[in-house]
Design a protein around this motif. Structure first.
Motif, short mmCIF file in Angstrom:
data_model
loop_
_atom_site.label_atom_id
_atom_site.label_comp_id
_atom_site.label_asym_id
_atom_site.label_seq_id
_atom_site.Cartn_x
_atom_site.Cartn_y
_atom_site.Cartn_z
N SER A 31 0.83 -1.20 0.00
CA SER A 31 0.00 0.00 0.00
C SER A 31 0.87 1.26 0.00
CB SER A 31 -0.96 0.00 1.20
OG SER A 31 -0.28 0.25 2.41
N LEU A 32 1.98 1.22 0.72
CA LEU A 32 2.90 2.37 0.73
C LEU A 32 3.57 2.55 -0.63
CD1 LEU A 32 4.43 1.96 4.27
CD2 LEU A 32 3.40 4.06 3.41
N MET A 33 3.88 1.43 -1.29
CA MET A 33 4.45 1.52 -2.64
C MET A 33 3.44 2.16 -3.61
SD MET A 33 6.38 -2.17 -2.88
CE MET A 33 7.00 -2.04 -4.55
N MET A 34 2.17 1.79 -3.44
CA MET A 34 1.13 2.36 -4.31
C MET A 34 0.99 3.87 -4.09
SD MET A 34 -1.25 1.90 -6.60
CE MET A 34 -2.06 0.30 -6.71
N MET A 35 1.01 4.28 -2.83
CA MET A 35 0.75 5.69 -2.51
C MET A 35 1.97 6.59 -2.64
SD MET A 35 -1.80 5.48 0.77
CE MET A 35 -0.60 4.64 1.81
N CYS A 36 3.15 6.03 -2.37
CA CYS A 36 4.34 6.88 -2.22
C CYS A 36 5.53 6.45 -3.07
CB CYS A 36 4.79 6.89 -0.76
SG CYS A 36 3.49 7.17 0.45
N GLY A 37 5.41 5.35 -3.82
CA GLY A 37 6.57 4.75 -4.49
C GLY A 37 7.17 5.53 -5.64
#
Length: 307
Positions: A233-239
């Protein structure tokens, strides 16, 4: 099917005139031939498909932040979130503006300030050499490949041109956010970013994020299912820094880019995809790599948002 499509994709992209611009603020990366392109897809069972320069080593740069975050979650659990936030930044990856507004606490682990804070957190009083051995051993473990190494020339090039990152680190130190000596933290961070991998090695390294934290080729659980989902989810939002929304819109997969031109993308339950093309767009993400992933996902329907 996948292999045929990758071969066709490489042929199609070979005629592309616009390839972006290589990262020239790290002199060692400025020398890389921008006409190279590689792609690799690894399925949960370990079946590898690849095309182009998929076995050429490149500097993974910020893609390494996924691996150090995984280590940090293993060592500190949710305690890592006292060091760094979980929100998209909306600013360039090396911006100092947010740190000023938010008392030196970086917005997320994938911008430079956040990754520096993560390195500081996992050092735990150890020397850089020990921390780097831990990082490299973890990357070798998830890749199932002991040949992976640091590119010391790239690391030295980054250290010699460290002013912007040093500013971020000193700023955080002034707010009491860093516990270790700034130069030791930066030296560790630059070496972490200098890890050299190929598309095939990188796709293999991402497998544990495809199957809820388990590497199905070995049966080993690398992280819990919940933790794997949270990393995705962090990769999706901030990657992709301030291009994360555009990447989610166009590709629809959790992904992490690096200024070396690589992108690691995760299609949960389907496969791990690594692309590499050194030319970057204006936000610091691989220009051709993003387009390749967009086409691949359209072809396979692997977007997390469905067809």
């Amino acid at each position: 099917m996948i292999q045929e499509y990758l071969d066709d994709l490489v042929l199609t992209l070979s005629t592309e005139k616009n390839r972006g611009k290589v990262a020239d603020y790290i002199p060692q990366l400025a020398h890389v031939d921008p006409h190279q392109f590689g792609i690799a897809v690894c399925t949960p069972e370990g079946q590898m498909y690849s095309a182009g320069q998929a076995n050429t080593l490149f500097s993974i740069q910020s893609i390494s932040k996924v691996f150090t975050l995984t280590i940090a979650l293993g060592k500190l659990g949710d305690g890592i979130w006292t060091h760094v936030g979980r929100e998209p930044s909306g600013d360039p990856f090396n911006s100092i503006v947010q740190l000023e507004h938010e008392s030196g606490r970086p917005r997320n682990p994938f911008i430079n300030a956040g990754a520096i804070a993560v390195v500081d957190a996992i050092m735990m009083g150890h020397a850089p050499k020990e921390t780097l051995a831990e990082i490299l051993n973890f990357v070798r473990f998830i890749s199932n490949d002991n040949s992976i190494c640091f590119d010391h020339i790239v690391a030295a090039s980054e250290m010699a041109h460290r002013d912007r990152n040093a500013s971020l680190a000193h700023f955080m130190k002034a707010f009491g956010r860093l516990r270790h000596d700034v130069d030791k933290v930066l030296g560790t961070y630059f070496h972490q970013c200098s890890i050299a991998m190929s598309c095939e090695q990188l796709a293999r390294a991402g497998l544990f994020l495809v199957s809820d934290g388990v590497d199905k080729t070995t049966g080993i659980r690398v992280v819990s299912a919940q933790r794997a989902r949270r990393i995705n989810s962090l990769m999706m939002m901030c990657g992709h820094y301030d291009g994360s929304g555009e990447f989610a819109y166009r590709v629809g997969l959790p992904g992490k880019s690096g200024v070396g031109g690589g992108i690691l993308a995760i299609a949960p339950g389907k496969g791990s995809i690594a692309v590499w093309s050194p030319g970057l767009d204006k936000l610091g993400n691989s220009y051709l790599g993003t387009r390749a992933l967009e086409r691949f996902v359209q072809h396979t329907g692997w977007s997390v948002f469905g067809h």
